[in-house]
Design an enzyme around this catalytic site. Structure first.
Site: not given
Length: 326
Positions: A115, A253, A283
Site C-alpha cells: 500500500c 492512502h 482500499n
C-alpha cells in the site's frame, strides 16, 4: 541556489466498470453495509473484469495522465509501476505498460511496497529525475487485489478494490525554496520487517508455487498505523520547515476512514483539507493515492501551487510520506 525538482505535469486514473456494493457482499458472506461502513467508511469498490489485468488498468491510467499533462508518450523515458499484483512473476508489468503505450526506449520497472507503493515509486522516480538520469517519468500505482482475496474472509474481502492512477513528472529547475518550489519537495521512506506476518499473502511462486490469499491481523495493523504515519509526516515537516498549516490538501492512502481521521486529528489537519475516496474505491493499495489525486484534481480542489501532503502505510511494514507542490 536553484534546484532540480520533479514537477507534476498531469495525473490520470482508471477504475474497472464493475462496482460491488456492501449490500452485494452481505448477500454472499456474513456481514452488513452498516458493519462495513462503521468500521471502514467503505460503501463500494470496483472489481476488474475477467481477462482485465493490472497492466490494462495501468495503461488506461497512464494514457489519461499523459492527456492531462498534454505530452506525448514518446517523451517518457522512465516508467515506475508500483504494484503487488503484477500480470506475471516476470517480466515486469511496467514493460507491458511501456509496450502498450508504444514506447520502446528508456527504462521501465516494477516496485513493490504494497500500500506504500506509490509513495515509494514517487520517491524513486524523483531521485532519478533530480540526478539527471531521466527527464520525464510516468509514476503509476495499479492493482487487481480482487485476484488475491479470500472471498470467504469477511475481515479482508470487504476492504479492497481494483484500480489504477498515474502522474507525469518532469525534471525542472526551481528557485530552491521548499516554501515556494513546485514539484516533489521531500520524500521519506521507512520499513520494518519485524511486522511482515501482520499483513501478507500466504503464497509465492518461488516458495509454495501458489498465488495465495491476503491475510491480515487487522487490529495489529490499526494499532501501528497512526503512530507510524504521523512520525514520517513529522519527518517531512522537519526537513522542510513546513507544518500542518502550510498544506492545502492531505491525500492519504485510502485504507480505512478511521485511520485517516485519527491521523489528521493527531497532526491537527482540518477535516476539510482531507481528500477521501475510500467510500467509493475501497482500499486499492498502491493505486489509492494517485486515484485520490485524480479525483481532487478533476473536481477542481487541487490547483497549481497547492501544497499536498501524501502518506501511506502497507505490508512489511512499509510507510512513507511526501510533500508535493502542484
Amino acid at each position: 541556489m536553484t534546484k532540480i525538482r520533479s514537477v507534476v505535469l498531469g495525473c490520470g486514473s482508471y477504475l474497472p466498470e464493475q462496482v460491488v456494493t456492501n449490500a452485494q457482499l452481505a448477500a454472499r458472506i456474513d456481514t452488513s453495509d452498516e458493519w462495513i461502513v462503521q468500521r471502514t467508511g467503505i460503501r463500494e469498490r470496483h472489481i476488474a473484469a475477467e481477462g482485465e489485468f493490472t497492466s490494462h488498468l495501468a495503461i488506461k491510467a497512464a494514457q489519461a495522465a499523459l492527456t492531462d499533462a498534454g505530452v506525448d508518450a514518446q517523451s517518457i523515458d522512465l516508467i515506475v509501476l508500483a504494484t503487488s499484483t503484477p500480470d506475471n512473476t516476470f517480466p515486469a508489468t511496467a514493460v507491458a505498460v511501456q509496450h502498450g503505450l508504444g514506447i520502446n526506449h528508456g527504462a521501465a520497472f516494477d516496485l513493490q511496497a504494497v500500500c506504500s507503493g506509490f509513495v515509494f515509486a514517487l520517491a524513486t522516480a524523483d531521485n532519478f529525475l533530480r540526478t539527471g538520469a531521466f527527464k520525464r517519468a510516468l509514476v503509476i500505482g495499479a492493482e487487481t487485489f480482487s485476484r488475491i482475496l479470500d472471498w470467504n474472509d469477511r475481515g479482508t474481502c470487504v476492504l479492497f478494490g481494483d484500480g489504477a492512477g498515474a502522474v507525469v513528472l518532469e525534471a525542472q529547475e526551481q528557485p530552491g525554496s521548499a516554501a515556494t518550489d513546485r514539484g516533489v519537495v521531500t520524500t521519506h521512506l521507512r520499513s520494518d520487517g519485524r511486522h511482515k506476518a501482520k499483513l501478507f499473502v500466504d503464497g509465492g511462486p518461488s516458495s509454495t508455487q501458489t498465488v495465495g490469499h491476503l491475510r491480515m491481523e487487522g487490529r495489529e495493523v490499526f494499532k501501528h498505523a497512526v503512530g507510524m504515519i504521523t512520525d514520517v509526516i513529522v519527518d517531512a515537516f522537519e526537513a522542510t520547515g513546513l507544518n500542518a498549516d502550510s498544506i492545502d490538501w492531505f491525500v492519504p492512502h485510502q485504507a480505512n476512514k478511521r485511520i485517516i481521521d485519527a491521523s489528521a486529528h493527531k497532526l491537527h489537519i482540518a477535516p476539510e483539507k482531507v481528500v477521501l475516496t475510500v467510500d467509493r474505491h475501497g482500499n486499492t493499495s498502491a493505486a489509492s493515492i494517485p486515484l485520490a489525486l485524480a479525483v481532487a484534481r478533476k473536481d477542481g480542489r487541487i490547483k497549481r501551487g497547492d501544497l499536498i501532503l501524501l502518506e501511506a502505510m502497507g505490508g512489511g511494514f512499509t510507510w512513507g510520506s511526501a510533500l508535493v507542490r502542484w
